[in-house]
Design an enzyme around this catalytic site. Structure first.
Site, PDB file in Angstrom:
ATOM      1  N   LYS A 162      -6.981  -1.027  11.814  1.00 20.70           N
ATOM      2  CA  LYS A 162      -6.421  -1.495  10.530  1.00 20.70           C
ATOM      3  C   LYS A 162      -5.226  -0.619  10.150  1.00 20.70           C
ATOM      4  O   LYS A 162      -4.203  -1.100   9.670  1.00 20.70           O
ATOM      5  CB  LYS A 162      -7.499  -1.465   9.441  1.00 20.70           C
ATOM      6  CG  LYS A 162      -7.070  -2.049   8.101  1.00 20.70           C
ATOM      7  CD  LYS A 162      -6.414  -1.055   7.172  1.00 20.70           C
ATOM      8  CE  LYS A 162      -5.977  -1.709   5.873  1.00 20.70           C
ATOM      9  NZ  LYS A 162      -5.198  -0.801   5.027  1.00 20.70           N
ATOM     10  N   HIS A 169      -2.536   9.969  -1.013  1.00 13.95           N
ATOM     11  CA  HIS A 169      -2.766   8.741  -1.782  1.00 13.95           C
ATOM     12  C   HIS A 169      -2.808   9.046  -3.266  1.00 13.95           C
ATOM     13  O   HIS A 169      -2.275   8.317  -4.082  1.00 13.95           O
ATOM     14  CB  HIS A 169      -4.114   8.130  -1.391  1.00 13.95           C
ATOM     15  CG  HIS A 169      -4.020   7.162  -0.273  1.00 13.95           C
ATOM     16  ND1 HIS A 169      -3.662   5.855  -0.466  1.00 13.95           N
ATOM     17  CD2 HIS A 169      -4.220   7.297   1.052  1.00 13.95           C
ATOM     18  CE1 HIS A 169      -3.652   5.242   0.695  1.00 13.95           C
ATOM     19  NE2 HIS A 169      -3.982   6.092   1.641  1.00 13.95           N
ATOM     20  N   ASP A 208       4.536 -14.607  11.557  1.00 13.49           N
ATOM     21  CA  ASP A 208       3.174 -15.013  11.211  1.00 13.49           C
ATOM     22  C   ASP A 208       2.227 -13.828  11.417  1.00 13.49           C
ATOM     23  O   ASP A 208       1.750 -13.585  12.524  1.00 13.49           O
ATOM     24  CB  ASP A 208       2.803 -16.204  12.102  1.00 13.49           C
ATOM     25  CG  ASP A 208       1.422 -16.751  11.818  1.00 13.49           C
ATOM     26  OD1 ASP A 208       0.640 -16.084  11.118  1.00 13.49           O
ATOM     27  OD2 ASP A 208       1.123 -17.856  12.308  1.00 13.49           O
ATOM     28  N   GLU A 233       0.831  -1.218   0.000  1.00 18.93           N
ATOM     29  CA  GLU A 233       0.000   0.000   0.000  1.00 18.93           C
ATOM     30  C   GLU A 233       0.860   1.259   0.000  1.00 18.93           C
ATOM     31  O   GLU A 233       1.754   1.413   0.842  1.00 18.93           O
ATOM     32  CB  GLU A 233      -0.909  -0.033   1.240  1.00 18.93           C
ATOM     33  CG  GLU A 233      -1.906   1.114   1.278  1.00 18.93           C
ATOM     34  CD  GLU A 233      -2.882   1.013   2.459  1.00 18.93           C
ATOM     35  OE1 GLU A 233      -3.202  -0.107   2.903  1.00 18.93           O
ATOM     36  OE2 GLU A 233      -3.306   2.072   2.940  1.00 18.93           O
TER      37      GLU A 233
END
Ligand code: MEV
Length: 422
Positions: free
Chosen positions: A260, A374, A276, A82
């Site tokens: 998130k 972005h 992991d 991202e």
């Protein structure tokens, strides 16, 4: 001279200049650089790592700069697809530098192995019987991993819980294991399986599941930082960040997105070290809901001087020995770049970058929104997809941004116009 993670103008260097800079700063060898450039894709290794291997999924690795953690500068490797994540983390780290950067603490590397016991007629009585035989059960567990025990780790405690379920009460035994620098899943699962027959013998019940819990709430990492009011953009921005955080802590719909954003950093470093990341994600989100509602993993307060004091607290079951981390060449080079000394050191870096990432997202959301940053990268990607090469990419993307039309059809048109005019 003391190592510094401030690299003036790092983002302006070309890719090969960036690589040379990191090589020099982190004492990387030519072979290390080859590994980073995937000239050695270690296909044999991947074929041994999983079943039916047919190749490698590549994700870019970025260096987050400016981090000072517990009085030491660190360059942080993040593997993430991202855009904006690495830049945002580096920027937030810069805002914490005037106040010493990030400060951390950890509770140690204690993992929980769960043993589910069914058909126990007298669960309270059986619980006490298990606890009375604790030393015997721990000894049996520790016989499974003499190396872990030799280095000072191993099973250290037992707990019992009686939980109501859809099929009635069940007895659950928790085996607490100090896994030191390992993530510990293998050690804990082996131990849980090994003690199961003993637990059946003691309780007269039937053991079913014997598996590690990813709610690693005995392996907590805490990080805190003071973010400078002036560098943040003033009192209004500080206030806006507090309001954004309060929203997340009061509403699970917002908290999911807020957390998130934190995991953008945490999973990126977890992946860069071949740890992991599903285990880390599961643990973080379960911990965010530990009080019976799903809230924020971070907190923010205003200091007496008006600066923003941020904290983060979450479980991080990260390893630096064993598992894929030990055998994956890129993970090893990434650990070298970060100068990681062990699992708790890695966890301290990860928690600090998680806090920085959250601060950066809240600052953007509370001010100009996240789309501007972005869109710049998105415009460059669109220009490249439209066929722009070299400095055409800059020219096409700049024009789209000026016009406020960041779309593929416009990228194609601008590129045509540009080529006609030259
Ligand atoms: C995007 O990957 C992450 C954010 O949505 C996080 C947030 O909303 O706090 C920007």
């Amino acid at each position: 001279m003391e190592f510094s993670s401030r690299i003036q103008g790092f983002h302006k260097l070309s890719q090969s200049e960036k690589i040379d800079k990191i090589k020099e700063l982190c004492n990387l060898t030519d072979a290390d650089v080859e590994v980073l450039l995937v000239k050695n894709p270690a296909l044999d290794l991947f074929d041994r790592m999983i079943e039916n291997n047919i190749g490698v999924m590549q994700v870019p690795i970025g260096i987050a700069t400016n981090f000072r953690i517990d009085g030491k500068d660190r360059l942080v490797t993040m593997a993430v697809e991202e855009a904006s994540v690495v830049a945002a983390a580096s920027n937030a780290a810069k805002i914490a530098r005037p106040h010493g950067g990030f400060f951390t603490s950890t509770t140690g590397s204690y993992m929980i192995g769960q043993i589910q016991v069914l058909d126990v007629m007298t669960p309270e009585f059986a619980s006490q019987e298990i606890l009375a035989k604790k030393e015997e059960i721990l000894k049996l567990a520790n016989e499974q991993d003499p190396i872990l025990v030799k280095y000072g780790g191993g099973a250290i405690d037992l707990e019992t819980r009686i939980i109501g379920s859809a099929i009635g009460d069940m007895l659950v035994v928790h085996l607490i294991v100090n896994t030191l620098d390992a993530m510990g899943a293998n050690a804990v699962n082996t131990m849980a399986e090994a003690v199961a027959p003993k637990i059946e013998e003691i309780t007269g019940g039937t053991v079913r599941l014997r598996i590690l819990s990813n709610l690693a709430d005995r392996r907590i990492v805490r990080a805190r930082a003071v973010f400078d009011k002036e560098l943040l953009g003033g009192d209004d921005v500080v206030e806006g960040i507090i309001e954004a955080w309060a929203f997340a802590d009061a509403d699970p719909y917002r908290a999911a997105t807020h957390n998130k954003g934190i995991m953008n950093a945490i999973s990126a470093i977890t992946l860069a070290t071949a740890n992991d990341w599903r285990a880390i994600e599961a643990g973080a989100h379960a911990y965010a809901a530990r009080n019976g509602y799903y809230g924020s993993l971070t907190t923010y307060e205003i200091t007496e001087e008006g600066h923003l004091a941020g904290t983060i607290e979450l479980p991080l079951a990260l390893g630096t020995v064993g598992g894929a981390t030990k055998i994956h060449p890129t993970a090893q080079v990434n650990l070298k770049i970060m100068g990681v000394t062990g699992a708790q050191d890695l966890a301290s870096i990860v928690a600090s970058v998680g806090l920085a990432q959250n601060l950066a997202a809240l600052r953007a959301l509370a001010t100009e929104g996240i789309q501007r940053g972005h869109m710049k990268l998105h415009a460059r990607n669109l220009a490249a997809q439209a066929g722009a090469k070299g400095d055409e990419i800059d020219k096409v993307s700049r024009k789209m941004i000026e016009e406020g039309k960041i779309r593929m059809d416009r990228a194609i048109e601008i590129l045509e116009e540009l080529r006609k005019s030259t």
